[in-house]
Design a protein around this motif. Structure first.
Motif, PDB file in Angstrom:
ATOM      1  N   LYS A 165       0.830  -1.225   0.000  1.00 37.96           N
ATOM      2  CA  LYS A 165       0.000   0.000   0.000  1.00 37.96           C
ATOM      3  C   LYS A 165       0.859   1.268   0.000  1.00 37.96           C
ATOM      4  O   LYS A 165       0.657   2.181   0.814  1.00 37.96           O
ATOM      5  CB  LYS A 165      -0.954   0.002   1.203  1.00 37.96           C
ATOM      6  N   LEU A 166       1.793   1.315  -0.922  1.00 36.78           N
ATOM      7  CA  LEU A 166       2.762   2.414  -0.930  1.00 36.78           C
ATOM      8  C   LEU A 166       2.188   3.656  -1.614  1.00 36.78           C
ATOM      9  O   LEU A 166       2.499   3.955  -2.772  1.00 36.78           O
ATOM     10  CB  LEU A 166       4.061   1.952  -1.595  1.00 36.78           C
ATOM     11  N   ASP A 167       1.351   4.381  -0.860  1.00 42.70           N
ATOM     12  CA  ASP A 167       0.762   5.592  -1.440  1.00 42.70           C
ATOM     13  C   ASP A 167       1.747   6.759  -1.481  1.00 42.70           C
ATOM     14  O   ASP A 167       1.405   7.836  -1.968  1.00 42.70           O
ATOM     15  CB  ASP A 167      -0.526   5.988  -0.690  1.00 42.70           C
ATOM     16  N   ASN A 168       2.954   6.523  -0.980  1.00 45.21           N
ATOM     17  CA  ASN A 168       4.005   7.540  -1.114  1.00 45.21           C
ATOM     18  C   ASN A 168       4.817   7.332  -2.396  1.00 45.21           C
ATOM     19  O   ASN A 168       5.839   7.959  -2.605  1.00 45.21           O
ATOM     20  CB  ASN A 168       4.944   7.529   0.110  1.00 45.21           C
ATOM     21  N   LEU A 169       4.347   6.413  -3.229  1.00 42.95           N
ATOM     22  CA  LEU A 169       5.045   6.078  -4.477  1.00 42.95           C
ATOM     23  C   LEU A 169       4.185   6.465  -5.684  1.00 42.95           C
ATOM     24  O   LEU A 169       2.989   6.155  -5.723  1.00 42.95           O
ATOM     25  CB  LEU A 169       5.338   4.573  -4.496  1.00 42.95           C
ATOM     26  N   CYS A 170       4.807   7.113  -6.631  1.00 39.45           N
ATOM     27  CA  CYS A 170       4.108   7.477  -7.871  1.00 39.45           C
ATOM     28  C   CYS A 170       4.989   7.093  -9.052  1.00 39.45           C
ATOM     29  O   CYS A 170       6.153   7.497  -9.130  1.00 39.45           O
ATOM     30  CB  CYS A 170       3.835   8.986  -7.885  1.00 39.45           C
ATOM     31  N   ALA A 171       4.436   6.276  -9.940  1.00 38.36           N
ATOM     32  CA  ALA A 171       5.175   5.870 -11.136  1.00 38.36           C
ATOM     33  C   ALA A 171       4.543   6.555 -12.349  1.00 38.36           C
ATOM     34  O   ALA A 171       3.328   6.735 -12.404  1.00 38.36           O
ATOM     35  CB  ALA A 171       5.115   4.361 -11.307  1.00 38.36           C
ATOM     36  N   VAL A 172       5.389   6.911 -13.281  1.00 35.54           N
ATOM     37  CA  VAL A 172       4.889   7.489 -14.531  1.00 35.54           C
ATOM     38  C   VAL A 172       5.295   6.559 -15.669  1.00 35.54           C
ATOM     39  O   VAL A 172       6.430   6.070 -15.690  1.00 35.54           O
ATOM     40  CB  VAL A 172       5.496   8.884 -14.789  1.00 35.54           C
ATOM     41  N   VAL A 173       4.357   6.284 -16.573  1.00 38.77           N
ATOM     42  CA  VAL A 173       4.697   5.552 -17.788  1.00 38.77           C
ATOM     43  C   VAL A 173       4.696   6.554 -18.931  1.00 38.77           C
ATOM     44  O   VAL A 173       3.663   7.183 -19.210  1.00 38.77           O
ATOM     45  CB  VAL A 173       3.683   4.423 -18.074  1.00 38.77           C
ATOM     46  N   ASP A 174       5.855   6.730 -19.553  1.00 36.53           N
ATOM     47  CA  ASP A 174       5.952   7.633 -20.702  1.00 36.53           C
ATOM     48  C   ASP A 174       5.441   6.860 -21.916  1.00 36.53           C
ATOM     49  O   ASP A 174       6.182   6.167 -22.598  1.00 36.53           O
ATOM     50  CB  ASP A 174       7.415   8.066 -20.883  1.00 36.53           C
ATOM     51  N   ARG A 175       4.130   7.009 -22.148  1.00 34.54           N
ATOM     52  CA  ARG A 175       3.453   6.179 -23.154  1.00 34.54           C
ATOM     53  C   ARG A 175       3.554   6.839 -24.526  1.00 34.54           C
ATOM     54  O   ARG A 175       2.591   7.438 -25.029  1.00 34.54           O
ATOM     55  CB  ARG A 175       1.987   6.012 -22.711  1.00 34.54           C
ATOM     56  N   ASN A 176       4.732   6.735 -25.142  1.00 35.18           N
ATOM     57  CA  ASN A 176       4.904   7.381 -26.449  1.00 35.18           C
ATOM     58  C   ASN A 176       4.659   6.422 -27.615  1.00 35.18           C
ATOM     59  O   ASN A 176       4.774   6.801 -28.771  1.00 35.18           O
ATOM     60  CB  ASN A 176       6.281   8.062 -26.536  1.00 35.18           C
TER      61      ASN A 176
END
Lengths: 279, 311
Positions: A165-176
């Motif tokens: 439950k790591l709500d301090n984590l944010c991942a971004v997918v560079d969906r190009n």
């Protein structure tokens, strides 16, 4: 900094990226262009880290998992005062240089080395777990490519992030939507990413990843969301900023020739001028 | 066998002893807490324990992430999986990024005897030693294991430690365990042959020296628990004082202790060096004890090879 100012700045940084690549005689220009606004918004508006606080235990953490987009990262780190743009341009990829084509954590501001794909997310799970253990309120961010999602280790990280439950984590997918051999759909189907991440227990945001406003809003929303990690599917354009390179798989790693360089520079300047003129 | 405490148990006991006062110690397992003898740690220090499920790549990357935030991460998983399935995580996230992660390869070598080659780690020394900034240790008994773990708690660099599954006969005692980090232990000195061993081959090497003595052959025995960085000074000294060198390891014949010792001896004080190791093939089915006896890696086999070398 206001988002309008960031928009203007992004066109200068695109030029810096191309200049770095020209100086080093090569770079991952397509992915640099698609990921730039994500990095810019993160560093200018959301990451709590400065060149003076790179050892502060409470600093936010960032890991560039798609490490090959290093020229974009150099431009942003230089813009924020972590590194010197002139020094990067003078030494990028040169013999004995610390400015290599992937993150080098011997440089100020870079947390972890990467380059091999599928490492950033699980490393960030460890960083986020440490934050929870120590009851620190720092946040942890990583940016991955969409082609990178074929690496199984990404999904091991996705699994453990939601388990803890790591709500301090944010991942971004560079969906190009492009990778070195062609479109992501041709190489290995990546559609329905939203469903995949949701199935792994993540809070999912799907946005226009070229838009500074949309990125800013998504990072703000991710910060407020509790109980689950957030993934931002940033729908972007590979080679964003000039028709010379937009949506061309061949520009995954490319050194513009003189003519291409001139055209790209002109396109960036025109986009910037249009913004300044309020168009 | 007198000793009933395997080296993996010594690791757990040592970490538990220090975890009480050092809250930065974090242990990670990949559904391997039982096999690693770490169940007691997980029960006593749940807030300092991380379970990653059967996901060794995740295990090592998470350990590196924790370490980058000030934790002393100990990631324990069967050596066969830890050093091959997550080899790249060890290389990039631990060694290259220089994070304070100790990778603990449990049930190393042919500990899993009859389970087959998938469960054997006969290439871990070669693989891990080839990574820049990765140290490699194979402690010989439970007392040395404790000393090693305590030394690793004092520094902040990555390391790989391999231990076996079963209890091994003691080499040292609770009162007498000479230990200096990075220095081989001189167990015996003799002018005929130098036997250099690591891990669970040290005890049989020492027993072989006793058998050799009965035949009038005097052997030096070095406990080279520190395979990387290797104690080259000790190797040169041991080789110079003997007619031949015999290395003994529970490992493939390529890229392990024998290869490294050969390089050092060849470059500094040329002598005949023979390497006793596992074969370059899936090993024969059996308990580790049976496997060792089959390949001459027990006291009898070692003494026979050594005697043949000096005659």
């Amino acid at each position: 900094m206001e988002n309008r100012e960031l928009e203007l700045k992004s066109w200068q940084l695109r030029q810096d990226i191309v200049d770095i690549i020209m100086a080093g005689k090569g770079g991952h220009i397509g992915g640099d262009m698609s990921v730039l606004n994500t990095l810019l918004v993160l560093y200018q508006k959301h990451l709590r880290i400065t060149p003076e606080t790179t050892n502060d235990p409470n600093r936010d953490r960032f890991v560039l998992s798609k490490g090959h987009a290093m020229e974009a990262y150099y431009a942003v780190l230089a813009d924020c005062g972590f590194l010197s743009l002139e020094d990067i341009k003078a030494r990028f990829s040169q013999f004995g240089s610390p400015y290599i084509g992937h993150p080098n954590n011997k440089l100020n501001g870079i947390e972890m080395n990467s380059g091999s794909l599928g490492h950033g997310l699980p490393v960030c799970v460890g960083m986020a777990l440490a934050g929870k253990m120590d009851q620190r309120d720092y946040r942890v961010y990583t940016v991955m490519g969409d082609g990178e999602l074929a690496e199984g280790s990404v999904w091991e990280g996705a699994m453990s992030a939601s388990h803890y439950k790591l709500d301090n984590l944010c991942a971004v997918v560079d969906r190009n939507r492009l990778q070195i051999s062609g479109t992501t759909e041709e190489v290995m189907t990546q559609d329905s990413q939203e469903e995949r991440w949701a199935a792994f227990g993540w809070h999912v945001l799907s946005i226009d990843g070229n838009s500074i406003d949309a990125l800013d809003k998504a990072f703000t929303e991710a910060k407020a969301f509790k109980g689950k990690p957030t993934v931002i599917i940033a729908n972007t354009t590979k080679g964003y900023g000039s028709p010379v390179m937009e949506n061309k798989a061949g520009w995954h790693h490319h050194l513009p020739n003189a003519e291409e360089y001139q055209q790209i520079t002109k396109d960036f300047a025109e986009r910037k001028a249009a913004l300044e003129n309020g168009k | 066998m007198a000793n009933k405490i395997p080296n993996r148990q010594a690791i757990c006991d040592t970490l538990m002893e220090h975890a009480k006062t050092d809250k930065n110690i974090v242990v990670l397992c990949s559904d391997s807490r039982g096999s690693a003898s770490l169940t007691k740690f997980a029960e006593a220090f749940p807030e300092q324990f991380v379970e990653t499920g059967i996901a060794e790549q995740d295990l090592v990357s998470i350990a590196a992430g924790l370490a980058s935030c000030g934790k002393k991460a100990f990631a324990a998983s069967p050596a066969c999986f830890l050093t091959t399935r997550s080899y790249e995580q060890g290389k990039v996230d631990c060694a290259y990024s220089n994070t304070n992660v100790t990778l603990i390869g449990i049930s190393g070598g042919v500990s899993y005897g009859a389970l087959g080659m998938s469960h054997h780690s006969a290439q871990d020394i070669a693989a891990m030693s080839a990574i820049p900034n990765m140290r490699v240790y194979l402690p010989s008994d439970r007392f040395q294991t404790k000393c090693l773990i305590e030394a690793l708690l004092q520094d902040e660099k990555p390391a790989y430690v391999r231990v076996g599954r079963n209890p091994v006969e003691d080499v040292y005692t609770s009162e007498n365990t000479p230990f200096t980090m990075g220095k081989a232990v001189w167990l015996r000195e003799g002018s005929d042959i130098a036997i250099i061993a690591c891990g669970e081959m040290v005890r049989p090497a020492l027993d072989a020296a006793a058998l050799l003595k009965e035949q009038g052959i005097e052997a030096t025995v070095l406990d080279m628990y520190c395979v990387k960085p290797l104690d080259t000074e000790a190797i040169i000294k041991a080789a110079q004082g003997a007619k031949a060198v015999l290395t003994v390891e529970e490992h493939s014949p390529f890229g392990g202790l024998g290869s490294m010792v050969s390089q050092v001896v060849g470059a500094n004080c040329p002598r005949k060096v023979v390497n006793l190791a596992l074969p370059d093939a899936p090993v024969i089915t059996g308990t580790s004890k049976e496997v060792f006896a089959h390949y001459g890696l027990d006291a009898k086999g070692i003494s026979e090879t050594a005697a043949g070398l000096v005659k």
